[in-house]
Every structure is written in C-alpha cells, then in structure tokens.
Design a protein around this motif. Structure first.
Motif, PDB file in Angstrom:
ATOM      1  N   ARG A 159      10.318 -38.065 -12.731  1.00  0.00           N
ATOM      2  CA  ARG A 159      10.369 -36.707 -13.284  1.00  0.00           C
ATOM      3  C   ARG A 159      11.739 -36.454 -13.902  1.00  0.00           C
ATOM      4  NH1 ARG A 159      10.735 -30.753 -10.345  1.00  0.00           N
ATOM      5  NH2 ARG A 159      10.637 -29.574 -12.293  1.00  0.00           N
ATOM      6  N   PHE A 160      11.735 -35.829 -15.079  1.00  0.00           N
ATOM      7  CA  PHE A 160      12.968 -35.456 -15.773  1.00  0.00           C
ATOM      8  C   PHE A 160      12.773 -34.037 -16.301  1.00  0.00           C
ATOM      9  CE2 PHE A 160      12.197 -39.935 -15.948  1.00  0.00           C
ATOM     10  CZ  PHE A 160      13.396 -40.483 -15.503  1.00  0.00           C
ATOM     11  N   GLY A 161      13.201 -33.066 -15.520  1.00  0.00           N
ATOM     12  CA  GLY A 161      12.982 -31.684 -15.902  1.00  0.00           C
ATOM     13  C   GLY A 161      11.505 -31.363 -15.949  1.00  0.00           C
ATOM     14  N   ARG A 162      10.997 -31.093 -17.149  1.00  0.00           N
ATOM     15  CA  ARG A 162       9.579 -30.757 -17.319  1.00  0.00           C
ATOM     16  C   ARG A 162       8.774 -31.906 -17.923  1.00  0.00           C
ATOM     17  NH1 ARG A 162       8.156 -25.075 -17.262  1.00  0.00           N
ATOM     18  NH2 ARG A 162       9.868 -23.934 -16.285  1.00  0.00           N
ATOM     19  N   CYS A 187       4.872 -26.095 -25.034  1.00  0.00           N
ATOM     20  CA  CYS A 187       4.152 -26.261 -23.783  1.00  0.00           C
ATOM     21  C   CYS A 187       5.049 -25.913 -22.599  1.00  0.00           C
ATOM     22  CB  CYS A 187       3.640 -27.696 -23.650  1.00  0.00           C
ATOM     23  SG  CYS A 187       4.933 -28.957 -23.792  1.00  0.00           S
ATOM     24  N   ASP A 188       4.439 -25.872 -21.415  1.00  0.00           N
ATOM     25  CA  ASP A 188       5.200 -25.678 -20.176  1.00  0.00           C
ATOM     26  C   ASP A 188       5.697 -27.000 -19.620  1.00  0.00           C
ATOM     27  OD1 ASP A 188       4.552 -22.965 -20.327  1.00  0.00           O
ATOM     28  OD2 ASP A 188       2.757 -23.211 -19.086  1.00  0.00           O
ATOM     29  N   GLU A 213      -4.919 -25.106 -19.493  1.00  0.00           N
ATOM     30  CA  GLU A 213      -4.946 -25.575 -20.870  1.00  0.00           C
ATOM     31  C   GLU A 213      -4.153 -26.870 -21.021  1.00  0.00           C
ATOM     32  OE1 GLU A 213      -3.283 -22.479 -23.172  1.00  0.00           O
ATOM     33  OE2 GLU A 213      -4.939 -21.066 -22.845  1.00  0.00           O
ATOM     34  N   ASN A 214      -4.701 -27.782 -21.817  1.00  0.00           N
ATOM     35  CA  ASN A 214      -3.996 -29.039 -22.067  1.00  0.00           C
ATOM     36  C   ASN A 214      -4.443 -29.628 -23.388  1.00  0.00           C
ATOM     37  OD1 ASN A 214      -6.115 -31.447 -21.346  1.00  0.00           O
ATOM     38  ND2 ASN A 214      -6.467 -29.640 -20.046  1.00  0.00           N
ATOM     39  N   GLN A 218      -0.479 -25.252 -22.125  1.00  0.00           N
ATOM     40  CA  GLN A 218       0.258 -25.279 -20.862  1.00  0.00           C
ATOM     41  C   GLN A 218       0.800 -26.675 -20.563  1.00  0.00           C
ATOM     42  OE1 GLN A 218      -3.100 -23.257 -18.783  1.00  0.00           O
ATOM     43  NE2 GLN A 218      -1.531 -21.914 -17.911  1.00  0.00           N
ATOM     44  N   VAL A 219      -0.053 -27.708 -20.696  1.00  0.00           N
ATOM     45  CA  VAL A 219       0.370 -29.082 -20.420  1.00  0.00           C
ATOM     46  C   VAL A 219       0.046 -29.952 -21.623  1.00  0.00           C
ATOM     47  CG1 VAL A 219       0.163 -31.079 -18.884  1.00  0.00           C
ATOM     48  CG2 VAL A 219      -0.087 -28.751 -17.954  1.00  0.00           C
TER      49      VAL A 219
END
Length: 390
Positions: free
Chosen positions: A277-280, A152-153, A27-28, A4-5
């Motif tokens: 922050r740049f998108g995700r 990943c997200d 999850e990471n 996830q991250v």
C-alpha cells in the motif's frame, strides 16, 4: 469521469475485485492496456483454493465453474518409480481444490461484469496513477487519440509484474525480494484425456514433470527444462517421449498423445515487493508478488489480496473505518510469505537443480521419504496446498 475505486488491469484479480465491489454497491471502473480477446487468449493455470471458489460465488460469477470445474480431493507425488497419494480431503478435514482454467474464470467474470453494466475500458494506452499519496488520486490514459482522466478515492493496481502501478511508486519506497530458479517449465496443451483423474507431481533424475488437466478432454503437461532451452527444439513426439520417461511405468503407459495446440516455456521465480500500500494506491496480485507454479498459488494469492482489500474498502464505505485498508499490506503480506515459502519448498523438493551436490540429492530423497511416511508432514503439505485461511 469520477468513480470510487479505479482498477488498473482486467485480469482475474482486477475483475474479481471489480465484481465484488459492484455487488456491494461501490462504484468502480476497470482499465486495461489491451483488448478483451488478447486477455482471453492467455493460457494460465487453474487450481483454485476453496477461498478463491468462495470469492467467485460472492461475486455471483461461479455458476459455470461449479458446473464444469473438477473438484480434486488429492494429488500424487511420484518418485523412485512409484507414487504416493496426498489425501487432501482426509488430511484437512474435508477441504479440496477445484481445477478450472484461469481463462474460463476470467471469461466468467467478464461476462458477469457486462451483465451488471459495470464499466471496463479496454485498449487504454499509457495508464498512469497520479497523486495517490494525497487525498485526490486520479488516473490518466490515452484512447482514440485523446487523453482521459478518472478521479477516484482509491486505486487498485492489478496490472501484473510489468504494469504501471508498481512502476509509479518511487524505488526508494519499495523493498524487493527475489529468487530466480535455474530452470523453466516447458508446457503443452492437448485435447486428450488426462493421464489420471488427479494431478501428478513427478521427481525424476531427468527432471520434474507435472500431469495436469483443464477438463476431462483437455490436458496440460509440463516438464522441467534448462532456462536457455529453445521451444523450436521440442516437437510433439519428443515432448511426449520425455514426459513418459519421467513418470512411473503405470502412468507412462496411460498417457494418450495427440498434437499440441499450445506450447511455451515459462521461467520460474519468487518475487515479493513490500509494502503493498502507498497512500491510496494498493498493489494486488502479480504487481506485488510472483511464485513458481509448483504450489499452484499465483492466482490464489491474487484472490486473497482481493479478499483483504475488498473487506477494507467495505469497512471504509459502509462502516466509516479505515482499519481494514490500513492493515491491508500487513495482512496480505503475512499470507503471501507463507505461500512463497510453500512454493519454494515444493520447487526445491520436486526439481533437479543443476548445481546440486550428492549431499543435496540425498536430502531431497530423505524429504520425500519422510513426507510420504509421516502423517504430520503430509498434513502440513495438504493444508498449504488447499490454502491457508484468510
């Protein structure tokens, strides 16, 4: 691999974010270009705000910190041959800081991460974030002669000033603010009892000095030096003599000397890169900002970034809301700039600048005199030192 991250960097901010996410069931995976031993061999500061202490507890990694850390209720400003105590606890309504070495904090987070079974990939070469402006970001890295990919997200760039995260962002998307100071800090570590049970910040005609500690038996001392100073010119005897010259007599007489086992010169700078922050992709800690160590804010600012990002990710996964991650950059930068201002102010007040005029020197002396005779001024200093609220 899918997670996830994905977190780039296994310093304190990456490890702290990773463990908070793990405890929350998110999850990471953490990647770092170097090995565990190298990371634990780096010497860093260790004055923790209460917010940082609370985040360590939330990550379930604070047991040893509470057992071995040194709570501090104040510190001293020394100048003109005398010193004045800033009563942090009294001026802030019961707040304090914790002296606990960053290396030990990092070790605690690493150990707890291993116990929980969360994955950290060390010696991952050429880590690169990709497609973070779209819906399907990923990381690639090389290890053991093979290129690997992690889907990943979200990506958290906790890899410091020289890391790959900020470099992956187009320069046209960044706005950079920077101030380089015309001096550095020459620091040593020695296994001697500290000169005082609290930190001493000294302003002296020969330059700034700081008396700090890592434990009751290990001390960390700094003196201001020119940027072009050579470490080979500073034997232990010369350092101890110079430190004593810059302290009030009663402190100088209390200094216990011994051979140092670490000695280095650190340049001082203020640096902020906007946005975060740049998108995700989210920049965290030194990847987005650096402050001079005078105000003890570097690690604590990274922790506050982690706080904002973690809460945003919790909202995303548990509440199906993007409000927190959308507000991450604005919230983090608001606190960052206040800490940058405070660190700049402390640096300006406590150091001797080589280009300072007689007028500049008188203003510095007046500022110190006002600070030590005004409860309002002392309170403002104290509340910034213990850490502004998140």
């Amino acid at each position: 691999m899918r997670t996830q991250v994905a977190i780039i960097g296994s310093g304190p901010s990456g490890l702290l974010l990773g463990q908070l996410l793990t405890e929350a069931g998110i999850e990471n995976v953490i990647l770092d270009r170097v090995g565990k031993d190298y990371i634990l061999g780096r010497v860093r500061a260790g004055v923790l705000e209460e917010g940082t202490v609370n985040l360590m507890d939330q990550a379930k990694a604070g047991v040893r910190m509470h057992a071995e850390g040194l709570p501090h209720d104040g510190f001293s400003l020394a100048f003109d041959g005398r010193d004045h105590r800033i009563d942090l606890f009294g001026l802030t309504g019961g707040k304090r800081v914790m002296v606990y070495g960053q290396t030990e904090l990092t070790r605690d987070l690493m150990d707890h991460r291993e116990k929980t079974g969360a994955l950290t990939i060390y010696d991952a070469a050429d880590v690169q974030p990709h497609d973070f402006n779209g819906r399907h970001p990923c990381l690639t890295y090389n290890k053991d002669g093979t290129t690997h990919r992690i889907n990943c997200d979200f990506i958290a760039g906790c890899d410091g000033f020289h890391g790959a995260s900020r470099k992956a962002v187009p320069e046209s998307s960044l706005r950079v603010f920077e101030k380089v100071y015309p001096f550095g800090w020459l620091g040593i570590l020695a296994d001697v009892p500290p000169v005082s049970h609290e930190l001493i910040y000294a302003n002296h005609p020969r330059g700034f000095a700081l008396c700090s500690m890592r434990s009751q038996t290990r001390s960390r001392y700094y003196i201001q030096c020119p940027l072009d100073e050579k470490i080979d010119n500073w034997g232990d005897d010369r350092f101890w003599a110079e430190l004593r010259r810059r302290l009030p007599t009663h402190h100088a007489d209390a200094v216990i000397t011994a051979p140092s086992f670490e000695k280095s010169i650190a340049p001082l700078r203020s640096f902020v890169s906007e946005p975060m922050r740049f998108g995700r992709l989210f920049l965290v800690g030194d990847a987005a900002h650096i402050v001079p160590p005078t105000g003890a804010k570097g690690l604590n600012l990274a922790a506050s970034d982690v706080h904002y990002l973690f809460n945003g990710l919790i909202e995303h996964y548990q509440d199906r809301s993007n409000a927190g991650i959308d507000a991450y950059s604005e919230r983090a930068l608001s606190r960052v700039w206040k800490a940058v201002r405070f660190s700049w102010s402390m640096t300006r007040m406590m150091h001797r600048f080589p280009d300072a005029s007689d007028f500049d020197q008188k203003i510095q002396e007046a500022e110190l005199d006002y600070l030590t005779h005004s409860q309002a001024a002392a309170t403002a200093l104290a509340e910034n030192y213990v850490g502004l609220p998140y």
